[in-house]
Design a protein around this motif. Structure first.
Motif, short mmCIF file in Angstrom:
data_model
loop_
_atom_site.label_atom_id
_atom_site.label_comp_id
_atom_site.label_asym_id
_atom_site.label_seq_id
_atom_site.Cartn_x
_atom_site.Cartn_y
_atom_site.Cartn_z
N LYS A 223 0.79 -1.23 0.00
CA LYS A 223 0.00 0.00 0.00
C LYS A 223 0.82 1.28 0.00
CE LYS A 223 -0.89 -0.50 4.98
NZ LYS A 223 -1.97 -0.70 5.99
N SER A 224 2.11 1.21 0.36
CA SER A 224 2.93 2.42 0.33
C SER A 224 3.55 2.69 -1.03
CB SER A 224 4.05 2.31 1.38
OG SER A 224 5.02 1.34 0.98
N ALA A 225 3.33 1.80 -2.00
CA ALA A 225 3.99 1.90 -3.31
C ALA A 225 3.55 3.13 -4.09
CB ALA A 225 3.70 0.64 -4.13
N ASN A 226 4.45 3.60 -4.94
CA ASN A 226 4.13 4.64 -5.92
C ASN A 226 3.33 3.96 -7.03
OD1 ASN A 226 4.19 6.34 -8.21
ND2 ASN A 226 6.11 7.28 -7.59
N LYS A 232 3.34 1.54 -14.48
CA LYS A 232 4.16 1.71 -15.69
C LYS A 232 5.14 0.57 -15.85
CE LYS A 232 7.16 5.28 -17.75
NZ LYS A 232 7.78 6.61 -17.49
N ARG A 233 5.81 0.20 -14.78
CA ARG A 233 6.84 -0.84 -14.84
C ARG A 233 6.24 -2.24 -14.91
NH1 ARG A 233 11.26 1.95 -10.63
NH2 ARG A 233 11.87 3.61 -12.09
N ILE A 234 5.10 -2.43 -14.28
CA ILE A 234 4.43 -3.73 -14.36
C ILE A 234 3.94 -3.98 -15.79
CG2 ILE A 234 2.39 -5.03 -13.64
CD1 ILE A 234 2.69 -3.63 -10.87
N VAL A 235 3.33 -2.98 -16.40
CA VAL A 235 2.83 -3.12 -17.77
C VAL A 235 3.97 -3.42 -18.73
CG1 VAL A 235 1.82 -1.82 -19.70
CG2 VAL A 235 0.74 -1.77 -17.45
N PHE A 236 5.10 -2.74 -18.55
CA PHE A 236 6.27 -3.03 -19.40
C PHE A 236 6.69 -4.50 -19.25
CE2 PHE A 236 10.87 -3.76 -19.22
CZ PHE A 236 11.18 -3.58 -20.57
N GLY A 237 6.87 -4.94 -17.99
CA GLY A 237 7.38 -6.29 -17.76
C GLY A 237 6.40 -7.38 -18.13
N GLN A 269 -1.83 2.93 -18.34
CA GLN A 269 -0.51 2.59 -18.89
C GLN A 269 -0.62 1.66 -20.09
OE1 GLN A 269 2.63 3.55 -18.46
NE2 GLN A 269 1.88 5.13 -17.07
N ILE A 270 -1.56 0.75 -20.08
CA ILE A 270 -1.77 -0.13 -21.23
C ILE A 270 -2.10 0.69 -22.46
CG2 ILE A 270 -3.32 -1.85 -22.23
CD1 ILE A 270 -3.45 -3.18 -19.47
N GLU A 271 -2.99 1.66 -22.29
CA GLU A 271 -3.37 2.52 -23.42
C GLU A 271 -2.19 3.39 -23.86
OE1 GLU A 271 -6.44 6.19 -24.44
OE2 GLU A 271 -6.99 4.71 -22.90
N LYS A 272 -1.43 3.90 -22.89
CA LYS A 272 -0.30 4.77 -23.21
C LYS A 272 0.81 4.01 -23.93
CE LYS A 272 2.69 8.24 -21.05
NZ LYS A 272 3.01 8.96 -19.78
#
Length: 459
Positions: A223-226, A232-237, A269-272
């Motif tokens: 819950k403290s995550a940005n 952004k990074r999850i979608v990339f990976g 992020q998926i759309e971007k």
């Protein structure tokens, strides 16, 4: 290729290995330089072949395959002399006067079996390590990526004689013939099912193995995550190579308090990153074949899709897909997804999440997104997994300074850089005992003096 031809290759390579030519580090260096030059020569053809097999863009092929192989070659060229040297270690006083040392030695004839999802990287990268360590190699790429196999065959035949490095194409029949042969080491990357068969066959010759397998790699979002950066990074990976990556985040496991916000960030992020029409995006890849396309589509529950979900059987493309309200009992959680489908599950407490992850098969990777150092330390300490990242995905495998490998059900052994050299080397432990002095205490007849001396030396 026939059984006789395969046996002939193995026997020819064993004869060549015992000539001692590959023990010369200069010989290995010249081989690596020749391979490096050939890859640069055929770089465009390699990219075109990967495009035909997996739909990858030239940028992605270089970033995730060709470029990483060239980086590994450069690393080995820089360090192979140092890695190949004997290392003197301390000698116990009882062995006075002696020199003890560890001598890295190649295994001999090695078999490298690679998969289709990163067909160039996962074939040539371990080959680089095997050559650097002084082995000969038989390489067997997947039959599912024929275009990449063809350009690799052309490249290897131009670089090496078959007695040194040989590439065998074909399918199950060739795999069976190869596994029936006596190799000195087997390096396999692929599924757990085939990995078990490889290990079973290797056991008949007591051949050591490295198994790079897979599994359901969790992505914990605390819950403290940005959340914006995490998405952004999850979608990339996750959607890199259309999800066909062994260390892709298989599912998101997040704190229930931030789930809705995280899902909205991921959808944006998926759309971007892939536009609203990923099925017609030239930079977005495809599924390797119809069999895997149908399997992945069968894991999608339309009632739980919150983003994506569409597919095109003609192009073998599946949209980047996000699923909500998923449970561990759903079909999508019963196997490694290995495709562009990302389920989201929630936990009430971090301890609950850790217990659940540890109750499942050990994953190849684990990712934790958090702004708390204590949380990151807790998760990386208490969960069992091969490797991973804090506040990112995928990138831990893209360095020659750290070994990459699985743990438990996700594999055994590791490679890349020094670890790759070690994987393909046997370290002989040798004591060089001098002849000018011979302590008598170890010889019979034993005496009380001998006993006192032994106690003094070995305490």
């Amino acid at each position: 290729m026939t059984e006789h031809e395969i046996r002939e290759i193995v026997e020819t390579q064993r004869k060549f290995f015992y000539t001692g030519a590959v023990l010369d580090v200069d010989y290995r260096i010249q081989a690596l330089k020749k391979l490096q030059s050939c890859i640069l020569k055929y770089e465009n053809e390699i990219n075109d072949a990967i495009k035909k097999d997996l739909g990858k863009s030239a940028f992605e092929s270089y970033m995730c395959e060709t470029g990483l192989v060239l980086s590994e070659i450069s690393y080995m060229l820089k360090h192979v002399r140092k890695f190949s040297k004997e290392k003197t270690v301390l000698t116990p006083l009882a062995h006075f006067h002696s020199r003890s040392f560890k001598k890295p030695s190649p295994y001999g004839v090695v078999l490298i079996m690679s998969p289709w999802n990163y067909p160039f990287l996962l074939t040539i990268d371990p080959l680089v390590d095997a050559i650097a360590a002084g082995n000969t190699a038989v390489v067997k790429p997947s039959a599912y990526s024929p275009n990449t196999s063809e350009i690799m065959k052309k490249l290897i035949e131009e670089c090496f004689d078959k007695e040194y490095v040989a590439l065998v194409t074909g399918g199950r029949a060739e795999n069976t013939c190869l596994l029936n042969e006596h190799f000195d080491y087997i390096f396999f990357t692929g599924s757990q099912t085939v990995g078990k068969e490889v290990m079973k066959c290797a056991s008949s010759h007591l051949t050591p193995v490295t198994l790079e397998l897979g599994g359901k790699s969790p992505c914990i979002v605390e819950k403290s995550a940005n959340l914006k950066l995490a998405a952004k990074r999850i979608v990339f990976g996750k959607y890199l190579n259309c999800g066909q990556t062994c260390v892709a985040p298989d599912y998101i496991y997040c704190d229930k308090e931030i789930k809705d916000r995280l899902i909205e960030e991921i959808k944006q992020q998926i759309e971007k990153q892939f536009t609203t029409d990923a099925l017609h995006n030239d930079h977005y890849g495809k599924i390797i074949n119809r069999k895997h396309f149908d399997r992945i589509c069968g894991l999608i529950d339309p009632s739980k899709v919150v983003c994506g979900g569409r597919s095109d059987a003609d192009t073998l493309k599946i949209e980047p897909t996000l699923m909500d309200h998923v449970t561990f009992e759903d079909a999508v959680m019963q196997e490694e997804i290995f495709g562009p489908v990302l389920p989201v599950l929630t936990y009430d407490s971090l301890d609950e999440a850790i217990r659940k992850i540890n109750s499942m098969a050990h994953p190849l990777a684990l990712y934790i997104f958090t702004n708390s150092k204590a949380v990151a330390r807790k998760v990386t300490s208490e969960c069992g997994f091969g490797g991973g990242c804090i506040n990112d995905t995928i990138i831990h495998l893209a360095t020659s300074e750290m070994g990459f490998g699985g743990f438990g059900e996700s594999g055994m052994g590791s490679y890349h850089g020094r670890d790759g050299f070690r994987t393909f080397s046997h370290y002989k432990s040798i004591v060089d005992k001098k002849t000018w002095l011979d302590l008598p205490m170890r010889y019979q007849p034993y005496s009380s003096l001998n006993e006192k001396l032994i106690h003094m030396f070995l305490k």
